[in-house]
Design a protein around this motif. Structure first.
Motif, PDB file in Angstrom:
ATOM      1  N   GLY A   1      44.403  12.917  33.655  1.00  0.00           N
ATOM      2  CA  GLY A   1      45.019  11.780  32.977  1.00  0.00           C
ATOM      3  C   GLY A   1      44.992  10.466  33.724  1.00  0.00           C
ATOM      4  O   GLY A   1      44.452   9.460  33.228  1.00  0.00           O
ATOM      5  N   PRO A   2      45.517  10.399  34.945  1.00  0.00           N
ATOM      6  CA  PRO A   2      45.541   9.108  35.684  1.00  0.00           C
ATOM      7  C   PRO A   2      44.144   8.597  36.035  1.00  0.00           C
ATOM      8  O   PRO A   2      43.982   7.416  36.337  1.00  0.00           O
ATOM      9  N   HIS A   3      43.147   9.480  35.981  1.00  0.00           N
ATOM     10  CA  HIS A   3      41.781   9.101  36.366  1.00  0.00           C
ATOM     11  C   HIS A   3      40.844   9.063  35.158  1.00  0.00           C
ATOM     12  O   HIS A   3      39.634   9.105  35.315  1.00  0.00           O
ATOM     13  N   TYR A   4      41.451   8.989  33.966  1.00  0.00           N
ATOM     14  CA  TYR A   4      40.654   9.135  32.744  1.00  0.00           C
ATOM     15  C   TYR A   4      39.532   8.101  32.662  1.00  0.00           C
ATOM     16  O   TYR A   4      38.373   8.451  32.362  1.00  0.00           O
ATOM     17  N   ASP A   5      39.826   6.860  32.908  1.00  0.00           N
ATOM     18  CA  ASP A   5      38.800   5.815  32.776  1.00  0.00           C
ATOM     19  C   ASP A   5      37.621   6.061  33.710  1.00  0.00           C
ATOM     20  O   ASP A   5      36.452   5.890  33.322  1.00  0.00           O
ATOM     21  N   ALA A   6      37.902   6.473  34.937  1.00  0.00           N
ATOM     22  CA  ALA A   6      36.828   6.740  35.899  1.00  0.00           C
ATOM     23  C   ALA A   6      36.023   7.960  35.476  1.00  0.00           C
ATOM     24  O   ALA A   6      34.779   7.968  35.559  1.00  0.00           O
ATOM     25  N   VAL A   7      36.716   8.982  35.010  1.00  0.00           N
ATOM     26  CA  VAL A   7      36.029  10.204  34.550  1.00  0.00           C
ATOM     27  C   VAL A   7      35.151   9.898  33.341  1.00  0.00           C
ATOM     28  O   VAL A   7      33.990  10.336  33.259  1.00  0.00           O
ATOM     29  N   LYS A   8      35.688   9.115  32.409  1.00  0.00           N
ATOM     30  CA  LYS A   8      34.930   8.758  31.212  1.00  0.00           C
ATOM     31  C   LYS A   8      33.680   7.970  31.583  1.00  0.00           C
ATOM     32  O   LYS A   8      32.578   8.244  31.072  1.00  0.00           O
ATOM     33  N   ALA A   9      33.818   7.028  32.456  1.00  0.00           N
ATOM     34  CA  ALA A   9      32.667   6.203  32.867  1.00  0.00           C
ATOM     35  C   ALA A   9      31.591   7.068  33.522  1.00  0.00           C
ATOM     36  O   ALA A   9      30.391   6.875  33.287  1.00  0.00           O
ATOM     37  N   GLU A  10      32.028   8.012  34.345  1.00  0.00           N
ATOM     38  CA  GLU A  10      31.066   8.890  35.028  1.00  0.00           C
ATOM     39  C   GLU A  10      30.356   9.801  34.038  1.00  0.00           C
ATOM     40  O   GLU A  10      29.146  10.035  34.140  1.00  0.00           O
ATOM     41  N   LEU A  11      31.105  10.310  33.066  1.00  0.00           N
ATOM     42  CA  LEU A  11      30.510  11.212  32.073  1.00  0.00           C
ATOM     43  C   LEU A  11      29.499  10.483  31.190  1.00  0.00           C
ATOM     44  O   LEU A  11      28.458  11.039  30.838  1.00  0.00           O
ATOM     45  N   LEU A  12      29.809   9.245  30.824  1.00  0.00           N
ATOM     46  CA  LEU A  12      28.909   8.493  29.936  1.00  0.00           C
ATOM     47  C   LEU A  12      27.596   8.109  30.622  1.00  0.00           C
ATOM     48  O   LEU A  12      26.642   7.696  29.945  1.00  0.00           O
ATOM     49  N   LYS A  13      27.539   8.258  31.943  1.00  0.00           N
ATOM     50  CA  LYS A  13      26.277   8.012  32.647  1.00  0.00           C
ATOM     51  C   LYS A  13      25.278   9.143  32.433  1.00  0.00           C
ATOM     52  O   LYS A  13      24.082   8.960  32.642  1.00  0.00           O
ATOM     53  N   GLN A  14      25.801  10.316  32.024  1.00  0.00           N
ATOM     54  CA  GLN A  14      24.932  11.471  31.831  1.00  0.00           C
ATOM     55  C   GLN A  14      24.117  11.300  30.555  1.00  0.00           C
ATOM     56  O   GLN A  14      24.663  10.918  29.507  1.00  0.00           O
ATOM     57  N   PRO A  15      22.814  11.602  30.577  1.00  0.00           N
ATOM     58  CA  PRO A  15      21.979  11.411  29.386  1.00  0.00           C
ATOM     59  C   PRO A  15      22.344  12.318  28.209  1.00  0.00           C
ATOM     60  O   PRO A  15      22.051  11.994  27.064  1.00  0.00           O
ATOM     61  N   GLY A  16      22.988  13.440  28.484  1.00  0.00           N
ATOM     62  CA  GLY A  16      23.328  14.356  27.397  1.00  0.00           C
ATOM     63  C   GLY A  16      24.660  14.085  26.746  1.00  0.00           C
ATOM     64  O   GLY A  16      25.060  14.805  25.820  1.00  0.00           O
ATOM     65  N   ILE A  17      25.398  13.050  27.208  1.00  0.00           N
ATOM     66  CA  ILE A  17      26.728  12.765  26.671  1.00  0.00           C
ATOM     67  C   ILE A  17      26.699  11.454  25.888  1.00  0.00           C
ATOM     68  O   ILE A  17      26.303  10.413  26.415  1.00  0.00           O
ATOM     69  N   ILE A  18      27.145  11.520  24.633  1.00  0.00           N
ATOM     70  CA  ILE A  18      27.121  10.359  23.742  1.00  0.00           C
ATOM     71  C   ILE A  18      28.439   9.597  23.771  1.00  0.00           C
ATOM     72  O   ILE A  18      28.465   8.367  23.795  1.00  0.00           O
ATOM     73  N   ALA A  19      29.559  10.348  23.749  1.00  0.00           N
ATOM     74  CA  ALA A  19      30.866   9.684  23.673  1.00  0.00           C
ATOM     75  C   ALA A  19      31.930  10.592  24.275  1.00  0.00           C
ATOM     76  O   ALA A  19      31.757  11.807  24.387  1.00  0.00           O
ATOM     77  N   VAL A  20      33.072   9.967  24.643  1.00  0.00           N
ATOM     78  CA  VAL A  20      34.204  10.688  25.228  1.00  0.00           C
ATOM     79  C   VAL A  20      35.480  10.123  24.619  1.00  0.00           C
ATOM     80  O   VAL A  20      35.598   8.907  24.424  1.00  0.00           O
ATOM     81  N   THR A  21      36.430  10.999  24.308  1.00  0.00           N
ATOM     82  CA  THR A  21      37.737  10.546  23.829  1.00  0.00           C
ATOM     83  C   THR A  21      38.785  11.584  24.208  1.00  0.00           C
ATOM     84  O   THR A  21      38.470  12.603  24.850  1.00  0.00           O
ATOM     85  N   ARG A  22      40.034  11.353  23.803  1.00  0.00           N
ATOM     86  CA  ARG A  22      41.115  12.278  24.174  1.00  0.00           C
ATOM     87  C   ARG A  22      42.205  12.274  23.098  1.00  0.00           C
ATOM     88  O   ARG A  22      42.319  11.346  22.291  1.00  0.00           O
ATOM     89  N   SER A  23      42.994  13.338  23.097  1.00  0.00           N
ATOM     90  CA  SER A  23      44.128  13.462  22.181  1.00  0.00           C
ATOM     91  C   SER A  23      45.112  14.451  22.786  1.00  0.00           C
ATOM     92  O   SER A  23      44.891  14.962  23.879  1.00  0.00           O
ATOM     93  N   ASN A  24      46.172  14.747  22.048  1.00  0.00           N
ATOM     94  CA  ASN A  24      47.158  15.679  22.594  1.00  0.00           C
ATOM     95  C   ASN A  24      46.990  17.095  22.065  1.00  0.00           C
ATOM     96  O   ASN A  24      47.711  18.004  22.463  1.00  0.00           O
ATOM     97  N   GLN A  25      46.050  17.301  21.125  1.00  0.00           N
ATOM     98  CA  GLN A  25      45.846  18.640  20.602  1.00  0.00           C
ATOM     99  C   GLN A  25      44.504  18.744  19.896  1.00  0.00           C
ATOM    100  O   GLN A  25      43.745  17.767  19.837  1.00  0.00           O
ATOM    101  N   ASN A  26      44.229  19.925  19.361  1.00  0.00           N
ATOM    102  CA  ASN A  26      42.926  20.188  18.773  1.00  0.00           C
ATOM    103  C   ASN A  26      42.833  19.645  17.362  1.00  0.00           C
ATOM    104  O   ASN A  26      43.692  19.926  16.523  1.00  0.00           O
ATOM    105  N   ILE A  27      41.783  18.904  17.081  1.00  0.00           N
ATOM    106  CA  ILE A  27      41.626  18.304  15.760  1.00  0.00           C
ATOM    107  C   ILE A  27      41.326  19.341  14.678  1.00  0.00           C
ATOM    108  O   ILE A  27      41.632  19.146  13.506  1.00  0.00           O
ATOM    109  N   VAL A  28      40.737  20.491  15.064  1.00  0.00           N
ATOM    110  CA  VAL A  28      40.384  21.511  14.076  1.00  0.00           C
ATOM    111  C   VAL A  28      41.630  22.096  13.424  1.00  0.00           C
ATOM    112  O   VAL A  28      41.639  22.406  12.236  1.00  0.00           O
ATOM    113  N   GLU A  29      42.672  22.247  14.195  1.00  0.00           N
ATOM    114  CA  GLU A  29      43.902  22.840  13.661  1.00  0.00           C
ATOM    115  C   GLU A  29      45.099  22.143  14.287  1.00  0.00           C
ATOM    116  O   GLU A  29      45.667  22.606  15.269  1.00  0.00           O
ATOM    117  N   ILE A  30      45.476  21.010  13.700  1.00  0.00           N
ATOM    118  CA  ILE A  30      46.581  20.231  14.250  1.00  0.00           C
ATOM    119  C   ILE A  30      47.878  21.005  14.056  1.00  0.00           C
ATOM    120  O   ILE A  30      48.257  21.350  12.939  1.00  0.00           O
TER     121      ILE A  30
END
Length: 786
Positions: A470-499
């Motif tokens: 959590g406290p490092h989310y922005d840094a983690v997101k930036a690092e992940l988006l550098k990877q060629p296989g990753i298109i986007a990153v987001t977060r929530s408090n639970q699973n969207i398939v079954e809220i």
């Protein structure tokens, strides 16, 4: 005399090997499958039946909400059980359970486990339910707030053969130590309550109080399963009303809430309002078992009555030398009994072979043990009932022949007997046709679920718990988006398939006194809507600004149920946060298709984000997972890395229906197989008794194709009649099954057309095998033999 009957019956079976083989094969398969299905049904009906006080245990559920938002909440508020125990004389005891989301990893020395199912519960758990402690004090199972009770299997996993009592289990990297105070036997497979470890509710309460939660007066948080042990013979309606009085005394504005008590014995198969739930599937499978057994019985009855003409002289000679009708009746009963005994023995062997496969298909843990009395009860009931249904009519018919007429060859079965046999053939194929249509409808519905636009894009998306990211989310997101296989990153408090999660602690502009609005709350990041391609109908999304903490976004259903034509800018309160509605999103499916889309509200709270979502390109998914693992270990090295693709989570919602569909496929195939065995026998018999006619027709110039058509047409007529009868029956049955889905297919006319064509083709192939054999025979030999 019985010995002579058995010897004669054995000779008859050996003399007519072809027909005996058909009867034994059909009965063996029918008995084996029928018994396994009934064992499955017995297991479903036995859930939670082992509790001695079960007849007086009820689960507290709530019917709440206003208008179309009204629904049953399977969970209840925390205080209601304890208050009921204190204030209501009809309530002897109460137990609460709730999931433990506080810890993720449990350690003992160098062993660590992250797959544990852990619950909080009260001390009364062991006095209300029959889950006896193997070790520990059942009167006071939790010695302190930091006690823990584990199952026998968990103890073996952690401590091997060492004594578990007094051992220390560490939770989440030294965050908390728990001392093992008891060991419980492994939970039965047919228990609705199951876990690996239990912690005291007192620890949960203490933990909540550290964040200023008034646990004993919390009538807002519906996240506890509450069970009441009542006195025998209580008035449920009165007790429901008394529970509501207690609730309203603490939260007077919940006037549209209603308490419901669900008996423990009905917990798995019924809803709290008394409507059917899983019991529909149990009934359906019992009917299928009876259909398959009936088809097997019909095979025997048809072949026995059809071949009775060939045994007329044998029967007449027995009568002439002194056998009376009762003797002949008993003789034929013994013959049927011997054949059934052989089929039953073979069925036992087949069951032993098929049970592991059946368990894999059905998701069960059935054990076919001859030491289990219920297994014997089901087997004997099935065999005896099937034997009685199959033997009595043929025995009566065969023992009724008049000897002089039979010896002169002037006997016939009569129109009634022939008609009865035709009715049985039609019945067989009606059942088979219904099962085939059922298979096609179930398959089509599951295909519809998989292909329907959900309103969001879950393709190539996987999720993982954020933990300390959590406290490092922005840094983690930036690092992940550098990877060629990753298109986007987001977060929530639970699973969207079954809220999950529900709250009725809401307020809004225009709220009427006593009105309750039940809504699914979900904390989302500013990129969440664009990440999942959820359409924004009105207003705007979150921007990540500080002001977003008091902003809300509704789904279309929530806006409609609130009666807001233009909700943008209107006031809305959830919990203690008064805010403003800034947007409305298009409805999307975040639960099973069996449920209508419920009202949902989205809010922005950086403290609540606990799930990280990563969208990948399909081919580069392994690289994306590796990158996510690296980031996870950097901040959460003490925890094991795990992830789940949303497609897999979505499929798990319909695992039960997928199993039903697979089993239906097999059952329909078995029903067709048994029906075709009978049809094969009848076709062979027809060709046998019409040998002279076929020979004469061939001598007079009839071709083989005409002979095949002659022999097949009568059977095909019966199959066509079966199709006509089966279509409305199948439509009614499957329409009722589809009513369990809020979003469903319409049963297509082509379903019936294809099913009918399949049955006709299968029947025609079966009949043609024997018809072609008779048609191709040398007519000279046929006439000479006759």
């Amino acid at each position: 005399m019985i010995k002579n009957y058995i010897k004669t019956a054995w000779r008859s079976l050996l003399k007519n090997k072809f027909y005996s083989l058909i009867n034994i094969a059909g009965l063996t398969v029918g008995l084996a499958i029928g018994i396994m299905i009934l064992l499955w049904a017995q297991d479903e009906l036995s859930y939670d039946s082992f509790h001695k006080l079960g007849a007086n245990i009820y689960k507290v559920e709530i019917w709440g909400g206003t208008g179309s938002s009204r629904q049953i909440w399977t969970a209840s508020v925390a205080p209601i059980g304890q208050l009921a125990k204190q204030q209501l004389p009809d309530v002897k005891d109460a137990v609460r359970t709730t999931g433990n989301d506080d810890f993720s990893v449990y350690k003992y020395q160098d062993k660590s486990f992250s797959d544990q199912r852990v619950i909080y519960t009260d001390q009364s758990f062991f006095s209300v339910f029959d889950f006896p402690l193997i070790q520990g004090n059942s009167a006071k199972p939790f010695g302190t707030d930091n006690s823990i009770i584990i199952t026998k299997q968990t103890a073996l996993k952690y401590f091997g053969t060492e004594n578990a009592i007094g051992k220390i289990i560490i939770a989440d990297n030294n965050k908390e130590n728990f001392t093992v105070s008891g060991v419980i036997g492994d939970f039965p497979k047919n228990s609705s309550i199951r876990c690996d470890m239990m912690m005291p509710m007192s620890y949960h309460i203490k933990k909540l109080k550290t964040i200023n939660s008034d646990f004993n007066n919390d009538f807002i948080n519906f996240s506890y399963s509450t069970y009441l042990l009542t006195r025998p013979g209580i008035d449920l309606k009165k007790l429901n009303a008394d529970l509501l009085k207690i609730h309203l005394s603490h939260k007077p504005d919940d006037t549209d809430v209603e308490y419901l008590l669900l008996p423990l014995a009905k917990l798995r198969l019924y809803n709290a309002d008394g409507t059917a739930n899983g019991i529909q599937t149990v009934r359906m499978f019992i009917i299928i078992a009876l259909l398959i057994l009936t088809i097997a019985c019909i095979n025997y009855v048809n072949l026995s009555t059809a071949r009775s003409m060939l045994r007329s002289k044998e029967i007449s000679m027995r009568k002439i030398i002194g056998a009376n009708r009762s003797h002949l009746f008993l003789q034929f009963i013994v013959e049927t009994g011997l054949l059934f005994a052989l089929a039953a023995i073979l069925a036992l062997g087949l069951i032993f072979l098929l049970v592991p496969v059946f368990n894999q298909l059905s998701g069960k843990y059935l054990q076919f043990s001859l030491n289990n009395y219920s297994v014997w009860l089901i087997m004997l009931a099935t065999v005896l009932c099937t034997l009685a249904a199959s033997s009595i009519y043929p025995a009566l018919l065969l023992s009724s022949f008049e000897p002089l007429k039979a010896l002169k060859g002037k006997i016939s079965l009569g129109i009634g007997a022939v008609l009865f046999r035709k009715i049985l053939v039609v019945t067989q194929f009606v059942f088979s046709m219904v099962l085939i249509i059922g298979t096609m409808v179930i398959t089509s519905q599951l295909k519809y679920i998989r292909s329907k636009d959900l309103g969001y894009d879950k393709t190539h998306v996987f999720g993982l718990e954020m933990r300390d990211i959590g406290p490092h989310y922005d840094a983690v997101k930036a690092e992940l988006l550098k990877q060629p296989g990753i298109i986007a990153v987001t977060r929530s408090n639970q699973n969207i398939v079954e809220i999950g999660g529900l709250t009725g602690d809401t307020g809004w502009d225009g709220k009427q006194p006593g009105q309750t609005f039940i809504v699914h709350p979900m904390a989302i990041d500013k990129d969440f809507l664009s990440f999942f391609k959820i359409d924004l109908l009105r207003g705007k999304s979150f921007t990540g600004a500080v002001s977003d903490s008091t902003h809300y976004i509704l789904n279309q259903t929530a806006a409609d149920q609130l009666g807001m034509k233009n909700p943008i800018g209107k006031n809305f309160r959830m919990g203690k946060v008064n805010g403003t509605i800034i947007g409305v999103v298009k409805d999307f499916h975040f639960a099973s298709f069996k449920q209508k889309i419920a009202p949902a509200i989205f809010y922005y709270n950086t403290q609540n984000f606990g799930t990280l979502y990563i969208k990948t390109t399909g081919n580069d998914a392994p690289k994306a997972i590796a990158a996510a693992s690296e980031q996870f270990k950097q901040y959460n090295g003490q925890f094991p890395f795990s992830y789940l693709f949303l497609d897999d989570i979505f499929d798990s919602l319909y695992r039960g229906e997928q199993r039903e569909g697979t089993l239906f496929n097999y059952f329909a195939g078995i029903a067709i197989f048994i029906s075709c065995l009978g049809l094969l026998g009848l076709a062979a018999f027809t060709a046998q008794v019409r040998t002279r006619e076929i020979g004469v027709r061939k001598v007079l110039g009839a071709t083989s194709s005409l002979i095949i058509a002659l022999l097949a047409k009568d059977f095909i007529k019966l199959v066509l009649i079966a199709i006509v009868i089966a279509v409305p029956v199948a439509w009614l049955a499957m329409d009722k099954w589809l009513q369990g889905f809020a979003y469903r297919i319409n049963i297509s006319l082509w379903t019936f057309v294809f099913s009918g064509m399949a049955v006709v083709v299968i029947a025609l192939l079966t009949i043609s095998f024997q018809s072609a054999k008779a048609a191709l025979a040398n007519p000279v030999n046929s006439l000479k033999n006759e």
